[in-house]
Write a protein that holds these residues in place. Sequence first.
Motif, mmCIF file in Angstrom:
data_model
loop_
_atom_site.group_PDB
_atom_site.id
_atom_site.type_symbol
_atom_site.label_atom_id
_atom_site.label_comp_id
_atom_site.label_asym_id
_atom_site.label_seq_id
_atom_site.Cartn_x
_atom_site.Cartn_y
_atom_site.Cartn_z
ATOM 1 N N LYS B 169 0.830 -1.217 0.000
ATOM 2 C CA LYS B 169 0.000 0.000 0.000
ATOM 3 C C LYS B 169 0.859 1.260 0.000
ATOM 4 O O LYS B 169 0.553 2.237 -0.685
ATOM 5 C CB LYS B 169 -0.910 0.002 1.230
ATOM 6 C CG LYS B 169 -2.104 -0.896 1.086
ATOM 7 C CD LYS B 169 -3.357 -0.205 1.640
ATOM 8 C CE LYS B 169 -4.586 -1.062 1.380
ATOM 9 N NZ LYS B 169 -4.784 -2.096 2.409
ATOM 10 N N ILE B 172 2.136 2.010 -3.438
ATOM 11 C CA ILE B 172 1.126 2.644 -4.297
ATOM 12 C C ILE B 172 0.929 4.098 -3.907
ATOM 13 O O ILE B 172 0.798 4.975 -4.752
ATOM 14 C CB ILE B 172 -0.229 1.903 -4.189
ATOM 15 C CG1 ILE B 172 -0.063 0.435 -4.573
ATOM 16 C CG2 ILE B 172 -1.274 2.558 -5.072
ATOM 17 C CD1 ILE B 172 -1.292 -0.412 -4.280
ATOM 18 N N SER B 173 0.925 4.371 -2.604
ATOM 19 C CA SER B 173 0.621 5.726 -2.149
ATOM 20 C C SER B 173 1.769 6.708 -2.343
ATOM 21 O O SER B 173 1.542 7.884 -2.581
ATOM 22 C CB SER B 173 0.274 5.730 -0.658
ATOM 23 O OG SER B 173 -0.702 4.782 -0.370
ATOM 24 N N LEU B 175 4.958 6.234 -4.169
ATOM 25 C CA LEU B 175 5.800 6.308 -5.363
ATOM 26 C C LEU B 175 5.298 7.435 -6.237
ATOM 27 O O LEU B 175 4.109 7.692 -6.290
ATOM 28 C CB LEU B 175 5.668 5.012 -6.162
ATOM 29 C CG LEU B 175 6.557 3.871 -5.742
ATOM 30 C CD1 LEU B 175 6.150 2.639 -6.520
ATOM 31 C CD2 LEU B 175 7.999 4.227 -6.033
ATOM 32 N N ILE B 195 0.432 -4.859 -8.693
ATOM 33 C CA ILE B 195 1.096 -3.560 -8.784
ATOM 34 C C ILE B 195 2.238 -3.552 -9.802
ATOM 35 O O ILE B 195 2.906 -2.541 -9.983
ATOM 36 C CB ILE B 195 1.602 -3.036 -7.420
ATOM 37 C CG1 ILE B 195 2.733 -3.898 -6.894
ATOM 38 C CG2 ILE B 195 0.483 -2.929 -6.417
ATOM 39 C CD1 ILE B 195 3.560 -3.173 -5.831
#
Lengths: 121, 234
Positions: B169, B172-173, B175, B195
């Motif tokens: 998570k 995803i948040s 990068l 991902i």
Amino acid sequence: MVQSFHNNQPIYLQIVQRLCRQVLRGELGAGDKLPSVRDLAVQMGVNPNTVQRVYTELERLEVAETRRGLGTFITEQENRLQRLREELMEQQIKNFIHDMREMGFDAEEIVDGVQKALKNS
Amino acid sequence: MSEHIIEFQNVFKKYPGQIALKDISFTLPRHKIIGLVGPNGSGKSTLLKLTAGLLHPSNGSVRVNGQEVNRRIAAEVAYLSELDVLYPFYTVDETIKFYAGMFVDFDEVKAKEMLSFMQLDQTKKVKDLSKGNRGRLKIILVLARRVPLVLMDEPLSGLDPLVRDSIIKSLISYLDLSEQTVIITTHEVTEMEPILDMVVAVQNGNIQGIAEVDEIRSKYGKSLVEWMKETLVS
């Protein structure tokens, strides 16, 4: 709440399908704002590039539109959404008929079967 | 700016008594999350270390962001080691400050934000952190750097499912794929698959395949694991 995806289709297409179904069910209405790319990516547990692809695909289908600096919105063209409803229904039925024919059922049997199933559901 | 973030040209890497990489040539595009997969001892970590400038090729050339790689490439590359590399006597906060002092591109504000996202106690000493929290801290230290290339060697290995999930998570948040490219070696392929944009399969010091994950699904109707089983011949 990371969602699971099946293997035989790109993830972005599966998300496009889910969003389209939400539109059909009325959970997403004309003019509604979609989450930002990053928010939806976190929500779905997928790569932000994948979500970007989802939004590009929705735009190509004219189901959504991106307004610079504001975000991505479901289109306000109600007739486009109506057409989407018909298109998806048509597609689903085509697939169903194709499968049934492959198993050797004729038109009458298919209609019969569907009517019976509908009565029981 | 070079079109590719990474270019390997006829790269050989020998260690005493063994060949780790055999004449490898490939390029990787920018702005993607790329998985490096393959069995233990296949050459994944060597590949990553060559890219980070921590190893020098025995032959051939490695370029990152258009530049020939040497030790100074550390200014362009954030590298997460599979080993424990943090000072045990520092607190979390001191570790962050230490990294901020070492790398000019280190974003302390972002690091602090990630600390609270991961619910890490800043006043704790590194040696008193659980293995999971050390794993989280290592992730923060690489993701807080504003560099074009992030390399992660086994960021999920040996961690429990909850920690693995929070690490995915945070990737995803935090990068920034409009500026960054990430390369991750992993054995947790099924967990990583949603991902990943691309995968590179490595075996016996060779590149066995490079593919887009979407393509593996649409063309072959396969999951990544099935593709790997076919690509990595035993």
